[in-house]
Design a protein around this motif. Structure first.
Motif, PDB file in Angstrom:
ATOM      1  N   VAL A  13      -7.512 -14.409-138.125  1.00  0.00           N
ATOM      2  CA  VAL A  13      -7.296 -15.198-139.331  1.00  0.00           C
ATOM      3  C   VAL A  13      -5.879 -14.888-139.803  1.00  0.00           C
ATOM      4  N   ALA A  15      -2.274 -16.347-142.291  1.00  0.00           N
ATOM      5  CA  ALA A  15      -1.731 -17.285-143.276  1.00  0.00           C
ATOM      6  C   ALA A  15      -0.368 -16.811-143.756  1.00  0.00           C
ATOM      7  N   SER A  16       0.476 -17.779-144.112  1.00  0.00           N
ATOM      8  CA  SER A  16       1.739 -17.534-144.810  1.00  0.00           C
ATOM      9  C   SER A  16       1.704 -18.357-146.086  1.00  0.00           C
ATOM     10  N   VAL A  17       2.002 -17.723-147.218  1.00  0.00           N
ATOM     11  CA  VAL A  17       1.993 -18.443-148.492  1.00  0.00           C
ATOM     12  C   VAL A  17       3.297 -18.194-149.240  1.00  0.00           C
ATOM     13  N   THR A  47       5.376 -12.395-136.512  1.00  0.00           N
ATOM     14  CA  THR A  47       5.599 -12.750-137.916  1.00  0.00           C
ATOM     15  C   THR A  47       7.087 -12.609-138.204  1.00  0.00           C
ATOM     16  N   LYS A 231      -9.497 -19.160-143.119  1.00  0.00           N
ATOM     17  CA  LYS A 231      -8.086 -19.288-143.490  1.00  0.00           C
ATOM     18  C   LYS A 231      -7.949 -19.671-144.958  1.00  0.00           C
ATOM     19  N   GLU A 232      -8.795 -20.562-145.417  1.00  0.00           N
ATOM     20  CA  GLU A 232      -8.769 -20.953-146.831  1.00  0.00           C
ATOM     21  C   GLU A 232      -9.036 -19.741-147.730  1.00  0.00           C
ATOM     22  N   VAL A 235      -5.896 -17.494-147.721  1.00  0.00           N
ATOM     23  CA  VAL A 235      -4.859 -18.072-148.581  1.00  0.00           C
ATOM     24  C   VAL A 235      -5.206 -17.830-150.055  1.00  0.00           C
ATOM     25  N   THR A 252       2.914 -13.062-145.727  1.00  0.00           N
ATOM     26  CA  THR A 252       2.294 -13.407-144.444  1.00  0.00           C
ATOM     27  C   THR A 252       1.383 -12.274-144.021  1.00  0.00           C
TER      28      THR A 252
END
Length: 261
Positions: A13, A15-17, A47, A231-232, A235, A252
């Motif tokens: 899993v 994510a980048s926010v 990354t 993933k949601e 995030v 990340t």
């Protein structure tokens, strides 16, 4: 009657926010990540954190991670057997770093920019259930948890004299100063993150990963059967007040767990 042996497979899993400071200033997220599972259950992860002072830091970060993973994915030398060779692993990581550096520099030339305009950090990890090898330029962190429950820092942030200083992929001494670490023992989890999270994830005084940060996340990814939902949720966690109260930087996080199938 022989009972079929359970095969451990990677579950990821990631994510980048965008950090709250970039959201406030209507800027793009400068972080990027990319990963792939190769034959023989070899996981490769990258990354990157584009420099905030770089005009095209986001572009540099995206090119770096995509080039590094493509370079490793197309390498026919990566097999379960060949990864028993430490020199080969170091060569694979160095080759991926060099490929990423070249691609970023070529993009700068095409855009009529200087390489430092695409400055970015880069972390690359190659992992199987028996070995993990990491190459790192700049800040950020890579960790592993072994099957005894020990949490190990594979790399530590490479900061300069000041906390916000670091080495970038486009720096002249980038390759020579890269951290390369190989750990040979049975592992069950990998975590790779950019510097926006390192103050929460690492005890900076002693250079040890923070178990209360990583252990719940590793349990989360181990039980994450629905990739989209997972993933949601990741995030949502990265954008939560618990995190944003501590950091306003881009974030990340790549989490991997071995699950039996």
């Amino acid at each position: 009657m022989n009972t079929p042996k359970q095969i451990s497979q990677w579950r990821i899993v990631a994510a980048s926010v965008c950090g709250t400071s970039h959201v406030k200033n209507k800027q793009l997220c400068q972080d990027a990540h990319h990963w792939q599972i190769l034959p023989d259950n070899v996981l490769v992860v990258a990354t990157a954190d584009g420099a905030g002072s770089a005009t095209l830091g986001k572009v540099g970060a995206m090119i770096a991670v995509e080039t590094a993973i493509d370079h490793l994915s197309n390498n026919q030398e990566i097999t379960h057997d060949t990864l028993t060779d430490d020199d080969l692993l170091r060569g694979l990581l160095t080759g991926a770093i060099l490929a990423a550096k070249k691609a970023v520099e070529e993009e700068a030339n095409l855009c009529n920019h200087q390489p430092h305009d695409l400055a970015t950090t880069l972390i690359i990890a190659i992992a199987t259930p028996e070995v993990v090898a990491v190459g790192q330029i700049g800040d950020g962190l890579a960790v592993a948890k072994d099957n005894s429950g020990n949490l190990l820092a594979l790399t530590i942030p490479n900061n300069g004299e000041y906390i916000n200083e670091t080495t970038f992929l486009t720096s002249p001494d980038a390759v020579n100063t890269a951290q390369i670490r190989i750990l040979r023992q049975k592992i069950v989890n990998i975590g790779v993150l950019t510097d926006g999270l390192q103050m929460l994830a690492l005890n900076m005084l002693v250079g040890e990963p923070h178990k209360p940060f990583f252990f719940p996340l590793f349990e989360f990814v181990a039980n994450a059967e629905d990739k989209i939902m997972a993933k949601e949720q990741l995030v949502k966690f990265l954008c939560s007040e618990r995190i944003t109260q501590r950091t306003d930087d881009d974030l990340t996080l790549v989490l991997a767990a071995l699950s039996h199938s």
